[in-house]
Motif scaffolding. Structure first.
Motif, PDB file in Angstrom:
ATOM      1  N   ALA A  74      -1.635  -9.766  15.084  1.00  0.00           N
ATOM      2  CA  ALA A  74      -2.313  -8.521  14.498  1.00  0.00           C
ATOM      3  C   ALA A  74      -2.166  -8.226  13.326  1.00  0.00           C
ATOM      4  O   ALA A  74      -3.287  -7.503  12.796  1.00  0.00           O
ATOM      5  N   LEU A  75      -1.187  -8.546  12.355  1.00  0.00           N
ATOM      6  CA  LEU A  75      -0.882  -8.446  11.220  1.00  0.00           C
ATOM      7  C   LEU A  75      -1.979  -9.181  10.522  1.00  0.00           C
ATOM      8  O   LEU A  75      -2.401  -8.725   9.487  1.00  0.00           O
ATOM      9  N   GLN A  76      -2.175 -10.419  10.930  1.00  0.00           N
ATOM     10  CA  GLN A  76      -3.079 -11.038   9.975  1.00  0.00           C
ATOM     11  C   GLN A  76      -4.706 -10.274  10.028  1.00  0.00           C
ATOM     12  O   GLN A  76      -5.267 -10.745   9.322  1.00  0.00           O
ATOM     13  N   ARG A  77      -4.778  -9.718  11.236  1.00  0.00           N
ATOM     14  CA  ARG A  77      -6.356  -8.848  11.250  1.00  0.00           C
ATOM     15  C   ARG A  77      -6.055  -7.727   9.966  1.00  0.00           C
ATOM     16  O   ARG A  77      -6.952  -7.476   9.513  1.00  0.00           O
ATOM     17  N   THR A  78      -4.793  -7.156  10.089  1.00  0.00           N
ATOM     18  CA  THR A  78      -4.786  -6.140   9.024  1.00  0.00           C
ATOM     19  C   THR A  78      -5.201  -6.810   7.475  1.00  0.00           C
ATOM     20  O   THR A  78      -5.813  -6.224   6.799  1.00  0.00           O
ATOM     21  N   CYS A  79      -4.639  -7.869   7.326  1.00  0.00           N
ATOM     22  CA  CYS A  79      -4.793  -8.543   6.030  1.00  0.00           C
ATOM     23  C   CYS A  79      -6.411  -9.084   5.939  1.00  0.00           C
ATOM     24  O   CYS A  79      -6.759  -9.026   4.786  1.00  0.00           O
ATOM     25  N   ARG A  80      -7.225  -9.341   7.095  1.00  0.00           N
ATOM     26  CA  ARG A  80      -8.452  -9.483   6.514  1.00  0.00           C
ATOM     27  C   ARG A  80      -9.087  -8.126   6.389  1.00  0.00           C
ATOM     28  O   ARG A  80     -10.179  -8.394   5.263  1.00  0.00           O
ATOM     29  N   TRP A  81      -8.755  -7.202   6.741  1.00  0.00           N
ATOM     30  CA  TRP A  81      -9.445  -5.893   6.413  1.00  0.00           C
ATOM     31  C   TRP A  81      -9.055  -5.542   4.891  1.00  0.00           C
ATOM     32  O   TRP A  81      -9.726  -5.235   3.882  1.00  0.00           O
ATOM     33  N   VAL A  82      -7.685  -5.840   4.547  1.00  0.00           N
ATOM     34  CA  VAL A  82      -7.146  -5.643   3.356  1.00  0.00           C
ATOM     35  C   VAL A  82      -7.992  -6.419   2.261  1.00  0.00           C
ATOM     36  O   VAL A  82      -8.381  -6.036   1.106  1.00  0.00           O
ATOM     37  N   ASP A  83      -8.340  -7.907   2.645  1.00  0.00           N
ATOM     38  CA  ASP A  83      -8.717  -8.543   1.653  1.00  0.00           C
ATOM     39  C   ASP A  83     -10.377  -8.001   1.350  1.00  0.00           C
ATOM     40  O   ASP A  83     -11.017  -8.503   0.248  1.00  0.00           O
ATOM     41  N   ALA A  84     -10.933  -7.416   2.156  1.00  0.00           N
ATOM     42  CA  ALA A  84     -12.266  -7.063   2.164  1.00  0.00           C
ATOM     43  C   ALA A  84     -12.607  -5.517   1.404  1.00  0.00           C
ATOM     44  O   ALA A  84     -13.514  -4.968   1.235  1.00  0.00           O
ATOM     45  N   GLN A  85     -11.259  -4.802   1.050  1.00  0.00           N
ATOM     46  CA  GLN A  85     -11.210  -3.556   0.458  1.00  0.00           C
ATOM     47  C   GLN A  85     -10.986  -3.548  -1.054  1.00  0.00           C
ATOM     48  O   GLN A  85     -10.561  -4.593  -1.736  1.00  0.00           O
ATOM     49  N   PRO A  86     -11.445  -2.565  -1.877  1.00  0.00           N
ATOM     50  CA  PRO A  86     -11.012  -2.481  -3.272  1.00  0.00           C
ATOM     51  C   PRO A  86      -9.490  -2.455  -3.218  1.00  0.00           C
ATOM     52  O   PRO A  86      -8.666  -2.030  -2.278  1.00  0.00           O
ATOM     53  N   SER A  87      -8.948  -2.595  -4.414  1.00  0.00           N
ATOM     54  CA  SER A  87      -7.555  -2.728  -4.602  1.00  0.00           C
ATOM     55  C   SER A  87      -6.832  -1.312  -4.621  1.00  0.00           C
ATOM     56  O   SER A  87      -5.418  -1.543  -4.654  1.00  0.00           O
ATOM     57  N   ASP A  88      -7.337  -0.318  -4.551  1.00  0.00           N
ATOM     58  CA  ASP A  88      -6.524   0.771  -4.971  1.00  0.00           C
ATOM     59  C   ASP A  88      -6.861   1.643  -3.501  1.00  0.00           C
ATOM     60  O   ASP A  88      -6.581   2.676  -3.604  1.00  0.00           O
ATOM     61  N   ARG A  89      -7.366   0.918  -2.485  1.00  0.00           N
ATOM     62  CA  ARG A  89      -7.749   2.033  -1.376  1.00  0.00           C
ATOM     63  C   ARG A  89      -6.370   2.294  -0.477  1.00  0.00           C
ATOM     64  O   ARG A  89      -5.709   1.115  -0.450  1.00  0.00           O
ATOM     65  N   ALA A 108      -0.631 -12.643   1.122  1.00  0.00           N
ATOM     66  CA  ALA A 108      -0.798 -13.975   0.703  1.00  0.00           C
ATOM     67  C   ALA A 108       0.691 -14.751   1.057  1.00  0.00           C
ATOM     68  O   ALA A 108       0.623 -15.806   1.332  1.00  0.00           O
ATOM     69  N   ALA A 109       1.695 -13.971   1.216  1.00  0.00           N
ATOM     70  CA  ALA A 109       2.995 -14.655   1.844  1.00  0.00           C
ATOM     71  C   ALA A 109       2.825 -14.915   3.249  1.00  0.00           C
ATOM     72  O   ALA A 109       3.373 -15.812   3.460  1.00  0.00           O
ATOM     73  N   LEU A 110       1.932 -14.025   4.023  1.00  0.00           N
ATOM     74  CA  LEU A 110       1.757 -14.187   5.267  1.00  0.00           C
ATOM     75  C   LEU A 110       1.012 -15.572   5.599  1.00  0.00           C
ATOM     76  O   LEU A 110       1.161 -16.265   6.293  1.00  0.00           O
ATOM     77  N   ARG A 111      -0.116 -15.825   4.711  1.00  0.00           N
ATOM     78  CA  ARG A 111      -0.889 -17.061   4.845  1.00  0.00           C
ATOM     79  C   ARG A 111       0.044 -18.087   4.415  1.00  0.00           C
ATOM     80  O   ARG A 111      -0.548 -19.200   4.901  1.00  0.00           O
ATOM     81  N   THR A 112       0.963 -18.078   3.761  1.00  0.00           N
ATOM     82  CA  THR A 112       1.756 -19.501   3.292  1.00  0.00           C
ATOM     83  C   THR A 112       3.098 -19.442   4.061  1.00  0.00           C
ATOM     84  O   THR A 112       3.691 -20.466   3.948  1.00  0.00           O
ATOM     85  N   LEU A 113       3.130 -18.817   5.177  1.00  0.00           N
ATOM     86  CA  LEU A 113       4.411 -18.901   6.139  1.00  0.00           C
ATOM     87  C   LEU A 113       4.409 -20.323   6.528  1.00  0.00           C
ATOM     88  O   LEU A 113       3.406 -21.095   7.048  1.00  0.00           O
ATOM     89  N   PRO A 114       5.690 -21.229   6.565  1.00  0.00           N
ATOM     90  CA  PRO A 114       5.804 -22.641   6.790  1.00  0.00           C
ATOM     91  C   PRO A 114       5.597 -22.775   8.370  1.00  0.00           C
ATOM     92  O   PRO A 114       4.946 -23.811   8.641  1.00  0.00           O
TER      93      PRO A 114
END
Length: 387
Positions: A74-89, A108-114
């Motif tokens: 579920a958190l990964q889907r939040t990050c997909r939304w974050v990646d598509a938004q302006p940085s100050d939103r 970025a840390a979530l994507r690199t979890l071991p």
């Protein structure tokens, strides 16, 4: 996570909380289904000693008992939304939730979890977030919803004779009422998407606002909310109370379904008391979708009032009187959805998944409790320093 936790309509504004949409103003005490409900799957991780837990998380009841890895999708889907938004939103109305710039290093840390081990996930949340109280101890109502599953055919047959319609063009006279549509007002206009075998299932599909259909050719297709006929909503649960079948304290969604199934001669008339009618469209992806088109995770997705709770944030959920064996839910969820009846600073609707157990659990859920937001450490600490 079918049928286990562990509607809808993107979640559409027309779908309100499963219980309130049916006019269920109170849950039935003592109707907890045996062996069903939001339960975590898999073997529970060993409880770590509190000395291994971040100090500010030790006050969250049950924190060390949860399998935090189940909330990662579920958190990964939040990050997909974050990646598509302006940085100050901003993520939402609460400034402690930060902006997309605060979230990018977390994602970025979530994507690199071991790995996806429970202990790894717990440490990830503790290192990147900090608990922020949202209610000062105030409790609220938490209901449940699920994804309806029906049986269908691409063509009409003797068995599959209940049409699921796409939205018609709106004329000057408007769109007909449910009673007129059921009697054939839209017949022959080429609006049929598919056919299902049970009018009661079709009725509950409208209440939930989305669902999946197992077709006779073996395929499974997804239906999503596309529109409504513009007529007001009437809760048929209120009718069952008015005729003395049950009280407001007894009525639940499974009870309403049972009454309709046991009274086939009256079921059509009673469903037609509700003039509102919902139209659908085929969706490309199986699985219920919430706000921002986020795919929902059974048991880990929560509908909230986005006027108070930022969409996409993790929430530590503490509930009692829930339809689970011990009556308590203490787990990490993500705010991924909204709903017409989900209003107020402490109000939630837990997504249960799909299938019979999900329907049963969601239909009787009326728990009391609260949540704590997990805010980005960088954003919340900076906010605290400015105060």
């Amino acid at each position: 996570m079918a049928a286990a936790v562990g509607s809808v309509m993107a979640r559409v504004p027309a779908r309100v909380s499963t219980l309130l949409a049916l006019g269920l103003l109170a849950a039935c005490a003592g109707t907890t289904p045996s062996g069903t409900g939001p339960v975590a799957t898999g073997t529970p991780a060993p409880r770590p000693g509190l000395e291994k837990v971040s100090a500010d998380f030790r006050a969250l009841p049950g924190w060390t008992d949860d399998d935090h890895a189940q909330a990662l999708p579920a958190l990964q889907r939040t990050c997909r939304w974050v990646d598509a938004q302006p940085s100050d939103r901003p993520l939402g109305p609460n400034p402690a939730a930060g902006t997309t710039a605060d979230w990018r290093p977390i994602c970025a840390a979530l994507r690199t979890l071991p790995d996806g081990a429970p202990e790894t996930a717990r440490r990830f949340f503790e290192e990147n977030f900090t608990p922020v109280s949202l209610s000062a101890g105030q409790e609220g109502l938490f209901t449940g919803y699920y994804e309806v599953e029906l049986r269908g055919s691409w063509t009409r047959t003797d068995r599959y004779n209940v049409p699921i319609y796409r939205t018609p063009k709106r004329s000057k006279r408007g769109i007909p009422s449910r009673a007129r549509i059921v009697d054939g007002a839209l017949k022959g206009k080429g609006l049929e998407i598919l056919w299902v075998d049970d009018p009661i299932d079709a009725f509950f599909l409208e209440i939930q606002g989305s669902g999946r259909v197992r077709m006779t050719d073996g395929s499974v297709v997804a239906l999503g909310y596309a529109g409504q006929n513009g007529h007001g909503y009437f809760p048929i649960g209120k009718h069952l109370i008015d005729i003395g079948f049950c009280t407001a304290e007894q009525v639940t969604m499974p009870l309403i379904r049972r009454w309709l199934n046991e009274h086939p001669a009256e079921a059509k008339r009673v469903m037609n008391l509700n003039p509102s009618y919902v139209f659908f469209q085929l969706r490309p992806n199986i699985g219920a979708r919430g706000a921002r088109n986020m795919e929902l995770t059974g048991g880990r997705s929560l509908a909230v009032d986005a006027g108070y709770i930022p969409l996409g944030v993790p929430l530590w959920l503490e509930l009692r009187d829930a339809p689970v064996p011990n009556g308590e839910i203490k787990r990490l969820v993500v705010a991924q959805d909204t709903g017409g009846a989900i209003k107020g600073p402490v109000r939630g609707d837990l997504f249960w998944g799909h299938g019979a157990e999900a329907e049963e659990g969601a239909g009787v859920m009326k728990a009391r409790g609260r949540y704590t937001m997990l805010a980005p450490r960088n954003a919340s600490f900076l906010l605290a320093q400015r105060r």
